[in-house]
Design a protein around this motif. Structure first.
Motif, PDB file in Angstrom:
ATOM      1  N   ALA A 160      -0.653  -1.905  -4.091  1.00 27.13           N
ATOM      2  CA  ALA A 160      -0.473  -0.457  -4.192  1.00 27.13           C
ATOM      3  C   ALA A 160       0.997  -0.117  -4.381  1.00 27.13           C
ATOM      4  CB  ALA A 160      -1.021   0.226  -2.939  1.00 27.13           C
ATOM      5  N   ALA A 164       2.273   1.590  -7.795  1.00 23.99           N
ATOM      6  CA  ALA A 164       2.892   2.910  -7.663  1.00 23.99           C
ATOM      7  C   ALA A 164       4.290   2.908  -8.256  1.00 23.99           C
ATOM      8  CB  ALA A 164       2.938   3.324  -6.196  1.00 23.99           C
ATOM      9  N   ALA A 176       8.101   5.209  -4.757  1.00 24.74           N
ATOM     10  CA  ALA A 176       6.895   6.008  -4.994  1.00 24.74           C
ATOM     11  C   ALA A 176       5.882   5.901  -3.858  1.00 24.74           C
ATOM     12  CB  ALA A 176       6.256   5.610  -6.322  1.00 24.74           C
ATOM     13  N   LEU A 177       5.565   4.681  -3.432  1.00 26.22           N
ATOM     14  CA  LEU A 177       4.553   4.539  -2.386  1.00 26.22           C
ATOM     15  C   LEU A 177       5.078   5.051  -1.049  1.00 26.22           C
ATOM     16  CD1 LEU A 177       1.722   3.615  -1.663  1.00 26.22           C
ATOM     17  CD2 LEU A 177       2.671   1.378  -1.076  1.00 26.22           C
ATOM     18  N   ALA A 180       4.829   8.743  -1.023  1.00 28.74           N
ATOM     19  CA  ALA A 180       3.450   9.181  -0.908  1.00 28.74           C
ATOM     20  C   ALA A 180       2.926   8.987   0.513  1.00 28.74           C
ATOM     21  CB  ALA A 180       2.579   8.424  -1.907  1.00 28.74           C
ATOM     22  N   LEU A 187      -2.729   7.586   3.447  1.00 25.08           N
ATOM     23  CA  LEU A 187      -2.975   7.450   2.013  1.00 25.08           C
ATOM     24  C   LEU A 187      -3.907   6.284   1.684  1.00 25.08           C
ATOM     25  CD1 LEU A 187      -2.025   8.370  -0.917  1.00 25.08           C
ATOM     26  CD2 LEU A 187      -0.384   6.490  -0.743  1.00 25.08           C
ATOM     27  N   LEU A 196      -7.036   5.754  -5.841  1.00 24.90           N
ATOM     28  CA  LEU A 196      -5.672   5.901  -5.322  1.00 24.90           C
ATOM     29  C   LEU A 196      -4.747   6.628  -6.301  1.00 24.90           C
ATOM     30  CD1 LEU A 196      -3.449   5.226  -3.217  1.00 24.90           C
ATOM     31  CD2 LEU A 196      -3.129   3.054  -4.426  1.00 24.90           C
ATOM     32  N   PRO A 197      -4.810   6.370  -7.615  1.00 24.46           N
ATOM     33  CA  PRO A 197      -3.908   7.080  -8.528  1.00 24.46           C
ATOM     34  C   PRO A 197      -4.007   8.600  -8.421  1.00 24.46           C
ATOM     35  CG  PRO A 197      -4.906   5.227  -9.652  1.00 24.46           C
ATOM     36  CD  PRO A 197      -5.599   5.344  -8.325  1.00 24.46           C
ATOM     37  N   ARG A 199      -4.469  10.310  -5.776  1.00 25.64           N
ATOM     38  CA  ARG A 199      -3.703  10.728  -4.598  1.00 25.64           C
ATOM     39  C   ARG A 199      -2.208  10.532  -4.813  1.00 25.64           C
ATOM     40  NH1 ARG A 199      -8.327   8.340  -2.862  1.00 25.64           N
ATOM     41  NH2 ARG A 199      -7.449   6.304  -2.362  1.00 25.64           N
ATOM     42  N   LEU A 200      -1.846   9.623  -5.733  1.00 35.47           N
ATOM     43  CA  LEU A 200      -0.440   9.456  -6.086  1.00 35.47           C
ATOM     44  C   LEU A 200       0.021  10.534  -7.063  1.00 35.47           C
ATOM     45  CD1 LEU A 200      -0.258   5.586  -6.528  1.00 35.47           C
ATOM     46  CD2 LEU A 200       0.754   6.926  -4.682  1.00 35.47           C
ATOM     47  N   ARG A 202      -0.689  10.750 -10.420  1.00 38.40           N
ATOM     48  CA  ARG A 202      -0.450  10.379 -11.807  1.00 38.40           C
ATOM     49  C   ARG A 202      -1.506   9.377 -12.268  1.00 38.40           C
ATOM     50  NH1 ARG A 202       2.275   5.588 -12.748  1.00 38.40           N
ATOM     51  NH2 ARG A 202       3.119   4.474 -10.955  1.00 38.40           N
ATOM     52  N   TRP A 207      -5.002   0.362 -12.809  1.00 36.59           N
ATOM     53  CA  TRP A 207      -5.322   0.113 -11.396  1.00 36.59           C
ATOM     54  C   TRP A 207      -6.769  -0.351 -11.212  1.00 36.59           C
ATOM     55  CZ3 TRP A 207      -3.293  -0.869  -6.809  1.00 36.59           C
ATOM     56  CH2 TRP A 207      -4.027  -0.623  -5.648  1.00 36.59           C
TER      57      TRP A 207
END
Length: 505
Positions: A160, A164, A176-177, A180, A187, A196-197, A199-200, A202, A207
């Motif tokens: 992750a 990220a 980035a992670l 987040a 998360l 997961l993307p 929630r990030l 983008r 992934w």
């Protein structure tokens, strides 16, 4: 020393040449981490008589079509991790050999993903494009190797973090992670993990594709057909440590060298527990000396190398392995426990709760009566049952040192799919240890159903942990008499070696 910008196809490339007329042997570094960050390394190679060629891989930094890049305008293609490195590396290798400053000899080099770029060129390129030597540090062998343990369990937080920071984007954001997680500490607990993307914030189309990669082991299998010298460098505290050693063991080229220190993924820049002054190796100087000998054919055939003994400030031959040793384990509690995915055992916390529901089985040894040099593979053998059709079994070995500190020595995790309630015996591999344990140390062995967030939580339903939307608890029972810890211990203090001599001879 001269630096020039070039375009190989549409790939942004920097060339740093030594002083003089040449021609020169070349070092090729293909990286997704921004070629300009490698310029100090390139200048170091050039000062020692090598033409250093550093290239952004397809879709990244200067090879992503950004304004001002050192290549013709237009897209070089999308960044698809692990997809184009053989094609692009082959084209670049052939380009190098056509240049007037090249004497035709190439060392493919790199760390982490860049090591993958070097490996596929050495193992899979047509013969006219293969390098003459390959130098890989903490190698990310392939997508499946990075995503999963040998048992198939998903490596969550490391993947992750990497995706990220680097996935499906032309540049990188190493924060980035962390950013987040600061905004949403839970998360990685949200389901399904495949989303997961979102929630990030983008798009990350690669992934979900990552988790469809299950063909683990191909690079090591192909290594048997290698035709070039190898130098593999790893860290005992790196999550690719076992892969690095497996590559060295399997290498079929004329010589294979391994250097393994008490380091993390950043090698000497990331010393781990047990690192001492003798382990502060000048890797740049060693790389240059090895490359010269490899290109000259001056390395002795076979596998050699050096292994750091953490806590002892010395080096051993890489092939060193102790005699079998099985310490007595004393059950402290938890022969029956519940693996609750809502409250998983944390990979980032060595503390053991004294109150609340029992979430792990806990053993300990008596204090060691004398100093032990533990060198070689470690494993846990156990017998147990789970009341769910799928169960992960995580084993963590911790050293409780006489000074009061706790040090994680090793972790292993396996996935067992079997009828609920059926008792079976199996082993959990813990990897290779190289650690001096002082007298008075106690070993603590924890057996749990989770190791989160380093590894994804098993939903215990038989569903894929990456796509599952429902988690359930799993009741476990362990037969205490069936639990055994297998270590390897040197019978006498080892004679030290010089790591440079082991790598260069």
């Amino acid at each position: 020393m001269r630096r020039t910008g070039a375009a190989v196809g549409r790939l942004a490339t920097d060339v740093v040449l030594p002083a003089g007329d040449g021609p020169f042997p070349a070092v090729l570094i293909r990286t997704p981490y921004d070629r300009t960050r490698h310029l100090p390394e390139a200048r170091g190679w050039a000062r020692h008589g090598f033409a250093a060629v550093v290239q952004d891989v397809r879709g990244r930094f200067g090879s992503a079509g950004s304004a001002g890049s050192a290549r013709p305008a237009g897209s070089a293609g999308e960044w698809r991790p692990y997809a184009h490195e053989l094609t692009d590396g082959t084209r670049t290798s052939r380009w190098i050999r056509r240049q007037p400053w090249s004497d035709g000899r190439i060392v493919a080099a790199g760390a982490s993903y860049a090591a993958h770029c070097a490996l596929v060129l050495a193992l899979d390129a047509p013969r006219d494009a293969r390098p003459d030597a390959v130098l890989v540090a903490v190698p990310a062998l392939g997508a499946a190797e990075t995503a999963r343990e040998p048992s198939g369990v998903e490596r969550l937080s490391a993947r992750a973090g990497w995706w990220a920071a680097h996935g499906d984007r032309p540049d990188s954001d190493g924060t980035a992670l962390a950013a987040a997680l600061a905004a949403d500490p839970g998360l990685l607990t949200h389901l399904p993990l495949v989303t997961l993307p979102e929630r990030l914030g983008r798009e990350l189309p690669s992934w979900p594709a990552l988790w469809r990669e299950r063909d683990r082991g191909r690079p090591v299998t192909r290594a048997a057909g290698a035709t070039t010298p190898l130098l593999a460098v790893g860290g005992l505290h790196d999550h690719f440590a076992d892969d690095t050693a497996a590559l060295w063991h399997a290498w079929g080229g004329p010589s294979a060298r391994l250097l393994t220190g008490p380091w993390g993924h950043g090698l000497t820049a990331e010393p781990g527990p047990g690192a001492g002054p003798a382990h502060r190796v000048n890797l740049g100087e060693l790389y240059v000396r090895w490359a010269r000998r490899a290109l000259a054919g001056d390395l002795a055939p076979g596998r050699r190398g050096a292994l750091a003994l953490g806590g002892a400030d010395r080096w051993l031959p890489a092939t060193t392995e102790g005699a079998p040793y099985t310490p007595e384990l004393i059950l402290l509690r938890g022969s029956a426990f519940t693996a609750d995915p809502g409250h998983p055992v944390r990979s980032d916390d060595l503390a053991v709760p004294r109150e609340g529901p029992v979430d792990r089985c806990l053993f300990a040894t008596r204090p060691l009566p004398s100093t032990l040099d533990v060198v070689g593979p470690a494993r846990v053998r156990l017998r147990g049952t789970a009341d769910t059709p799928s169960a992960d079994w995580a084993a963590r070995l911790v050293a409780l040192l006489p000074d009061g500190n706790a040090e994680r020595l090793a972790v292993g995790i396996v996935r067992r799919d079997q009828p609920p309630g059926v008792e079976t015996g199996f082993a959990v591999e813990l990897g290779r240890l190289a650690r001096r344990l002082p007298a008075g140390t106690r070993l603590r062995l924890e057996i749990a159903g989770h190791h989160f967030p380093a590894h994804a939580r098993n939903p215990h339903t038989g569903e894929d942990p990456v796509t599952a939307v429902r988690l359930t608890g799993s009741r476990r029972e362990i037969v205490p008499a069936g639990v055994r810890l297998d270590l390897c211990v040197l019978p006498s203090p080892p004679a030290p070696v010089d790591p440079a001599m082991e790598v260069l001879r």
